[in-house]
Design a protein around this motif. Structure first.
Motif, PDB file in Angstrom:
ATOM      1  N   GLU A   9      38.121 -17.359   4.543  1.00 20.87           N
ATOM      2  CA  GLU A   9      38.111 -18.223   3.366  1.00 20.87           C
ATOM      3  C   GLU A   9      39.521 -18.476   2.840  1.00 20.87           C
ATOM      4  N   GLN A  10      40.436 -17.554   3.130  1.00 21.57           N
ATOM      5  CA  GLN A  10      41.799 -17.674   2.606  1.00 21.57           C
ATOM      6  C   GLN A  10      42.700 -18.486   3.540  1.00 21.57           C
ATOM      7  N   LEU A  11      42.134 -19.301   4.402  1.00 24.39           N
ATOM      8  CA  LEU A  11      42.924 -20.081   5.348  1.00 24.39           C
ATOM      9  C   LEU A  11      44.006 -20.893   4.640  1.00 24.39           C
ATOM     10  N   GLY A  12      43.718 -21.363   3.438  1.00 26.73           N
ATOM     11  CA  GLY A  12      44.663 -22.197   2.695  1.00 26.73           C
ATOM     12  C   GLY A  12      45.949 -21.491   2.330  1.00 26.73           C
ATOM     13  N   GLU A  13      46.000 -20.156   2.485  1.00 26.59           N
ATOM     14  CA  GLU A  13      47.219 -19.429   2.171  1.00 26.59           C
ATOM     15  C   GLU A  13      48.300 -19.618   3.233  1.00 26.59           C
ATOM     16  N   LEU A  14      47.916 -20.172   4.396  1.00 22.05           N
ATOM     17  CA  LEU A  14      48.876 -20.375   5.481  1.00 22.05           C
ATOM     18  C   LEU A  14      49.650 -21.669   5.213  1.00 22.05           C
ATOM     19  N   GLN A  15      50.529 -21.610   4.236  1.00 21.80           N
ATOM     20  CA  GLN A  15      51.211 -22.812   3.765  1.00 21.80           C
ATOM     21  C   GLN A  15      52.189 -23.400   4.771  1.00 21.80           C
ATOM     22  N   ASN A  16      52.557 -22.647   5.798  1.00 22.38           N
ATOM     23  CA  ASN A  16      53.491 -23.158   6.798  1.00 22.38           C
ATOM     24  C   ASN A  16      52.779 -23.767   8.007  1.00 22.38           C
ATOM     25  N   LEU A  17      51.446 -23.699   8.043  1.00 23.52           N
ATOM     26  CA  LEU A  17      50.702 -24.137   9.218  1.00 23.52           C
ATOM     27  C   LEU A  17      50.892 -25.634   9.465  1.00 23.52           C
ATOM     28  N   GLN A  18      51.276 -25.962  10.719  1.00 21.16           N
ATOM     29  CA  GLN A  18      51.498 -27.350  11.117  1.00 21.16           C
ATOM     30  C   GLN A  18      50.422 -27.855  12.073  1.00 21.16           C
ATOM     31  N   THR A  19      49.982 -27.002  12.997  1.00 18.87           N
ATOM     32  CA  THR A  19      48.990 -27.390  14.010  1.00 18.87           C
ATOM     33  C   THR A  19      47.807 -26.437  13.962  1.00 18.87           C
ATOM     34  N   LEU A  20      46.601 -27.013  13.890  1.00 13.19           N
ATOM     35  CA  LEU A  20      45.361 -26.235  13.921  1.00 13.19           C
ATOM     36  C   LEU A  20      44.469 -26.843  14.999  1.00 13.19           C
ATOM     37  N   ASP A  21      44.335 -26.134  16.105  1.00 14.95           N
ATOM     38  CA  ASP A  21      43.582 -26.632  17.262  1.00 14.95           C
ATOM     39  C   ASP A  21      42.357 -25.748  17.464  1.00 14.95           C
ATOM     40  N   LEU A  22      41.175 -26.305  17.139  1.00 16.66           N
ATOM     41  CA  LEU A  22      39.930 -25.543  17.200  1.00 16.66           C
ATOM     42  C   LEU A  22      38.916 -26.215  18.117  1.00 16.66           C
ATOM     43  N   ARG A  23      39.389 -27.020  19.071  1.00 17.26           N
ATOM     44  CA  ARG A  23      38.482 -27.840  19.876  1.00 17.26           C
ATOM     45  C   ARG A  23      37.483 -27.033  20.683  1.00 17.26           C
ATOM     46  N   ARG A  24      37.849 -25.853  21.138  1.00 10.54           N
ATOM     47  CA  ARG A  24      36.979 -25.060  22.003  1.00 10.54           C
ATOM     48  C   ARG A  24      36.265 -23.943  21.256  1.00 10.54           C
ATOM     49  N   THR A  25      36.069 -24.115  19.970  1.00 18.87           N
ATOM     50  CA  THR A  25      35.339 -23.136  19.176  1.00 18.87           C
ATOM     51  C   THR A  25      34.009 -23.729  18.727  1.00 18.87           C
ATOM     52  N   ASN A  26      33.206 -22.920  18.053  1.00 18.16           N
ATOM     53  CA  ASN A  26      31.944 -23.384  17.471  1.00 18.16           C
ATOM     54  C   ASN A  26      32.063 -23.583  15.967  1.00 18.16           C
ATOM     55  N   ILE A  27      33.271 -23.775  15.499  1.00 18.52           N
ATOM     56  CA  ILE A  27      33.491 -23.998  14.074  1.00 18.52           C
ATOM     57  C   ILE A  27      33.029 -25.410  13.720  1.00 18.52           C
ATOM     58  N   ARG A  28      32.097 -25.501  12.775  1.00 17.59           N
ATOM     59  CA  ARG A  28      31.571 -26.800  12.345  1.00 17.59           C
ATOM     60  C   ARG A  28      31.929 -27.125  10.900  1.00 17.59           C
ATOM     61  N   LYS A  29      32.497 -26.148  10.218  1.00 25.54           N
ATOM     62  CA  LYS A  29      32.901 -26.372   8.832  1.00 25.54           C
ATOM     63  C   LYS A  29      34.084 -25.475   8.517  1.00 25.54           C
ATOM     64  N   LEU A  30      35.046 -26.027   7.779  1.00 22.69           N
ATOM     65  CA  LEU A  30      36.236 -25.270   7.426  1.00 22.69           C
ATOM     66  C   LEU A  30      36.111 -24.728   6.007  1.00 22.69           C
ATOM     67  N   PRO A  31      36.829 -23.639   5.704  1.00 20.53           N
ATOM     68  CA  PRO A  31      36.805 -23.095   4.335  1.00 20.53           C
ATOM     69  C   PRO A  31      37.314 -24.130   3.334  1.00 20.53           C
ATOM     70  N   GLU A  32      36.852 -24.027   2.098  1.00 21.52           N
ATOM     71  CA  GLU A  32      37.262 -24.980   1.062  1.00 21.52           C
ATOM     72  C   GLU A  32      38.770 -24.967   0.835  1.00 21.52           C
ATOM     73  N   SER A  33      39.393 -23.801   1.033  1.00 22.77           N
ATOM     74  CA  SER A  33      40.836 -23.697   0.795  1.00 22.77           C
ATOM     75  C   SER A  33      41.650 -24.461   1.837  1.00 22.77           C
ATOM     76  N   PHE A  34      41.010 -24.925   2.890  1.00 17.26           N
ATOM     77  CA  PHE A  34      41.678 -25.645   3.970  1.00 17.26           C
ATOM     78  C   PHE A  34      42.521 -26.815   3.448  1.00 17.26           C
ATOM     79  N   VAL A  35      42.066 -27.462   2.376  1.00 15.08           N
ATOM     80  CA  VAL A  35      42.748 -28.667   1.887  1.00 15.08           C
ATOM     81  C   VAL A  35      44.082 -28.341   1.226  1.00 15.08           C
TER      82      VAL A  35
END
Length: 938
Positions: A613-639
């Motif tokens: 849920e704390q994904l949004g804390e990664l303030q330096n993140l430039q690339t997020l590649d999740l194509r080969r996962t089963n993730i269908r929804k991201l945490p709200e903090s993603f934005v």
């Protein structure tokens, strides 16, 4: 820019400058120390860059000082990043309660005291390094270095890519004869031919050339390469996917026995051609051949290896043969050498003849060595002195003992001649396993995350990275694997010998540490900066307790293992790339939220279904590649990921708040369904930097809010099309119409270069806005009925290079004519029509540049003469025969006629004929072509 030899010194100086700014004035008491470090490190940085230019001439003492300073730069940056992060999170809100404010103040004072102590320690290290510099007179050593071997600054590449092979014709014809000779029953027996010879003599090149010449004569085919410690399960899976033309899909979970059984069943009663390249052990061959030795239909297997004993074990004594590849003779060597440098095998400056002969003698007939040295000389002045310098650098031991060590010395010449930024980018490829196909976009994004690329002249980092990649291709340091019709290389591979060179260099500079695989090199004498774990070959790798991994900046995991070092041990990680395709415990990713410096995150693990849920804390993140996962929804903090430039997902629900990601340039493939908010589609308008957009449209016209969703998407596309949008791919499901795009996209997206759509929907006609796209180079489109009007509209697109056109049916009794003034730039044309198909006709001068043509024929009534003789640039022809209602004799007669027509052409294009049952085509071809189209733009 970060560098293998200078570390991150430039970045450190920039960050020290920031610490002296207003934002960090609260660090009173340490300003003097920070300013001292900045000045001292700036002086050291200048020396480091000078040392990097003279790396091959440095003595051991100078190299040791340089290495220590480089390692110190990493430690300083980690420290600065850490307290910049803490200071950014210790602000005290005015509205906070008294007790809370006092607690926060004490915490802040404690943090500042810790920072002051660390700066004192860092200052002491800098002072010590500075004193040693003076004590050992390193500046004097550097400026007194011999300049006899100095290389002039690089000029743009002056040579063109080789347009043909040299000295291979005779070997190719012999191998082809070995594969095809025989009469009667003997020609129907399964035959194995093994090519054997030392590394670098062109075994793979020869096998590729034979494969290209013969592949069209077989029903199914496969070409696979092995590593020294191959994953046999992966190899058999690769063979099965190639011969059956299936994607990995669900077969990823099959075990070795099931894969072998499936391959044998598929190949039964089929004529196949399989190449197994670079076999290193008889055990691997014994397992692989279990899947291949299945019939007597005239099938052929070709193997390559460096070991004569293994070559003989591949063949049976009665009718199989071993072909021993020999070095190029002096004439062929000279032809290859001169062609690479001057573009012609007969051109050489007279005064260079003698030194040319000496260089070729030292290359020992090895095509790899010849091409490497020629590529080096192609960018230098054509003077006798320059060529002699290179010749003398090679050394004379090659002619006495042409082993891998001497080949590495030859390859080192090209490496040493690279500019610093290319040396660093090339060394980074050592992280990937042997024989690994490296996707260009993935590699460039990792380079950016590591800090290897800096902005120049207004170009963005991705464009600069692409230039670096192309430069390495042109210098023959990496081998292109997949090439688009416009010449753009999509993926590459590193030759075994070059990889060996890179791993050695990486270890020497403590640039990367490798565990597992043939290239395992442990640099446990210091801190691990980049760690590559290859579980494909060993699934019980344990990182030694003596390895200091807490300062690791890049972690790459290939393959599956139950025991992996926890992510909590990597607090300063910038790059995290996990690829295994197997189950991975969900708890392993929970510590991702603590990787505050993370810039690149790629997860290729199907079992991963959610992120913290704390994904949004990664303030330096430039690339997020999740194509080969089963993730269908991201945490709200993603934005909150304000620096995110690339989001690559697979069927992920459109997130609410997506409009907050203002830095986003790539967004693929987002799912738009009834579970999304229609208002989220309007948020896409805020993504003003978006260049690549892929979406899955999953809303039917029966949906109550269909028009709202459609209008909102069109509104966003209109704005994005006026800004930076270059590529759009729209995939849909059955009954999910995208007809709202027909006339609504205005003004037209004038910068659009690529438009693609899935196979599940057909436009009733060509959308009006497509005709005005002057920059469109790639188009994949489905039309209900393709007629002369459609062909005219598409044929007028001025720069179209690639066209994939699918039609439900053609006009009644109508033969489509491609006229001489149409498709003037087209290089690749795929056309499939499901019914009422009378065929194409190419007029003289039509599609003058087309190299690849894929068309369908009706076995019952197609006219075979379609003007193929007018396609003078054609190199590859794929014909799909629709068999519905036709007899076997009719189908075979049509296939023979097609091949005969192609054989009559003087330029002899490669021909591939596929046959389809009508019902199966409607079901299976849609699925296969849809998958192919999805990957066209990647």
């Amino acid at each position: 820019m970060a560098s293998a030899l200078t570390g991150v010194m430039t970045s450190v100086i920039n960050k020290l400058t920031a610490l002296l700014g207003k934002e960090y004035m609260k660090l009173k008491g340490v300003q003097g120390e920070v300013e001292f470090m900045k000045d001292e490190l700036s002086s050291m940085n200048a020396l480091l860059h000078r040392l990097a230019e003279e790396d091959q001439h440095l003595d051991l003492q100078t190299k040791e000082w340089r290495n220590q300073v480089r390692e110190m730069s990493y430690d300083i940056e980690d420290c600065i990043d850490d307290f910049m992060h803490h200071l950014g999170h210790t602000g005290i809100a005015e509205s906070a309660g008294l007790v809370h404010r006092m607690a926060q103040l004490l915490k802040t004072l404690r943090v500042r005291h810790q920072i002051a102590n660390q700066i004192e320690k860092l200052k002491a290290r800098v002072e010590d390094a500075s004193k040693r510099r003076l004590r050992y007179k390193l500046d004097e050593r550097t400026f007194n270095l011999s300049t006899a071997g100095a290389i002039d600054p690089r000029l743009p590449s002056l040579y063109a890519e080789s347009d043909g092979l040299v000295g291979i014709e005779q070997s190719r014809d012999v191998v082809i004869k070995l594969l095809t000779e025989g009469e009667g029953a003997s020609s129907q027996k399964l035959k194995v031919i093994s090519i054997v010879g030392p590394g670098g003599l062109g075994k793979t090149t020869l096998a590729n050339e034979v494969f290209r010449k013969l592949e069209s004569q077989f029903q199914c085919r496969a070409f696979v390469s092995l590593s020294q410690q191959p994953d046999v399960k992966k190899i058999v899976r690769n063979i099965y996917c190639q011969v059956s033309q299936q994607d990995y899909g669900s077969i990823d979970i099959w075990d070795e026995e099931k894969l072998i059984k499936a391959t044998r069943e598929f190949l039964t009663n089929k004529r196949y051609f399989v190449v197994i390249d670079d076999i290193w052990s008889t055990q691997a061959w014994k397992t692989i051949k279990c899947a291949l030795f299945v019939n007597n239909c005239g099938s052929r297997i070709m193997t390559t290896t460096r070991n004569m004993a293994i070559a003989k074990s591949c063949c049976t004594p009665d009718h199989d043969r071993v072909f021993e590849i020999m070095p190029l003779n002096i004439d062929s060597s000279k032809s290859l050498f001169l062609k690479r440098i001057f573009g012609s095998k007969d051109v050489c400056i007279p005064q260079l003849d003698e030194v040319c002969y000496e260089i070729l003698k030292k290359c020992g007939g090895s095509p790899l060595a010849i091409i490497t040295i020629a590529s080096l000389l192609a960018n230098k002045a054509n003077t006798k002195e320059e060529w002699e310098r290179v010749c003398n650098s090679i050394g004379s031991t090659l002619q006495k003992d042409p082993d891998v060590e001497e080949m590495r010395r030859i390859l080192s010449l090209s490496y040493d001649d690279l500019p610093q930024h290319l040396k660093t980018c090339l060394l980074y490829l050592s992280i990937f396993p042997e024989d690994y196909e490296i996707e260009r976009d993935r590699l460039v994004k990792r380079w950016i995350a590591e800090g290897f690329i800096t902005t120049e002249g207004g170009h963005d980092l991705k464009e600069i990275g692409d230039c670096y990649f192309n430069d390495l291709i042109n210098r023959s340091m990496i081998e292109p694997v997949k090439i688009r019709c416009d010449g753009r290389v999509c993926s590459c591979r590193v030759h075994d010998m070059i990889l060996d060179l890179l791993t050695c260099k990486s270890t020497e500079e403590n640039f990367a540490t490798f565990m597992g695989g043939q290239n395992q090199k442990l640099a446990l004498q210091g801190k691990v900066r980049r760690l590559s774990l290859n579980y494909y070959t060993q699934d019980h790798i344990m990182v030694p307790s003596t390895a200091i991994i807490s300062h690791c900046r890049s972690l790459s995991i290939f393959g599956y293992a139950e025991q992996k070092p926890p992510l909590s041990m990597f607090p300063v990680l910038r790059v995290l790339d996990i690829e295994n395709g197997e189950d991975m415990e969900s708890s392993y990713t929970k510590h991702i939220r603590k990787l505050i410096q993370l810039k690149y995150l790629r997860l290729n693990v199907r079992s991963v279904a959610e992120l913290p849920e704390q994904l949004g804390e990664l303030q330096n993140l430039q690339t997020l590649d999740l194509r080969r996962t089963n993730i269908r929804k991201l945490p709200e903090s993603f934005v909150r990921l304000q620096n995110l430039t690339s989001l690559r997902v697979n069927n992920l629900e459109l997130p609410e708040g997506i409009g907050h990601l203002h830095a986003l340039q790539e967004l693929t493939e987002i799912r738009i369904s009834q579970d999304c908010l229609a208002s989220s589609l309007l948020e896409l308008r805020s993504l003003t930097k978006l260049r690549f957009f892929g979406l899955r449209w999953c809303i039917t016209q029966a949906h109550i809010d269909y028009k709202v969703f459609a209008d909102n998407l069109v509104s966003s596309l209109r704005k994005l099309g006026r800004l930076n949008l270059r590529t759009i791919c729209i995939l849909g499901y059955y009954a999910c119409s995208i007809e709202f795009l027909l006339d609504s996209w205005f003004p037209s997206p004038h910068l659009l270069q690529s438009f693609a759509m899935g196979m599940n929907y057909h436009f009733p006609r060509v959308p009006s806005w497509i005709a005005s796209l002057d920059n469109l180079t790639c188009l994949e489109i489905n039309i209900d009925l393709v007629d002369e009007k459609v062909i005219q509209i598409l044929g007028d697109l001025p720069v179209l290079i690639f066209l994939w056109l699918t039609s439900k049916e053609a006009g009644p009794n109508e033969r489509l004519v491609i006229r001489s003034n149409m498709f003037v730039c087209l290089k690749e044309f795929h056309f499939t029509c499901w019914r009422n198909w009378e065929g194409l006709m190419f007029e003289a001068g039509a599609m003058a540049k087309v190299e690849m043509l894929r068309v369908s024929f009706d076995a019952g009534g197609s006219v075979l003469d379609f003007g193929i003789q007018h396609l003078a640039s054609l190199r590859h022809l794929i014909v799909e025969i629709v068999c519905g209602g036709a007899t076997l004799r009719e189908v075979e007669a049509l296939e023979d006629a097609i091949r005969h027509s192609a054989d009559l052409l003087p330029w002899h294009p490669a021909v591939e004929v596929r046959t389809w049952d009508e019902e199966k085509m409607v079901k299976e071809e849609v699925q296969i072509m849809a998958e192919e189209k999805i990957h066209t733009n990647s």
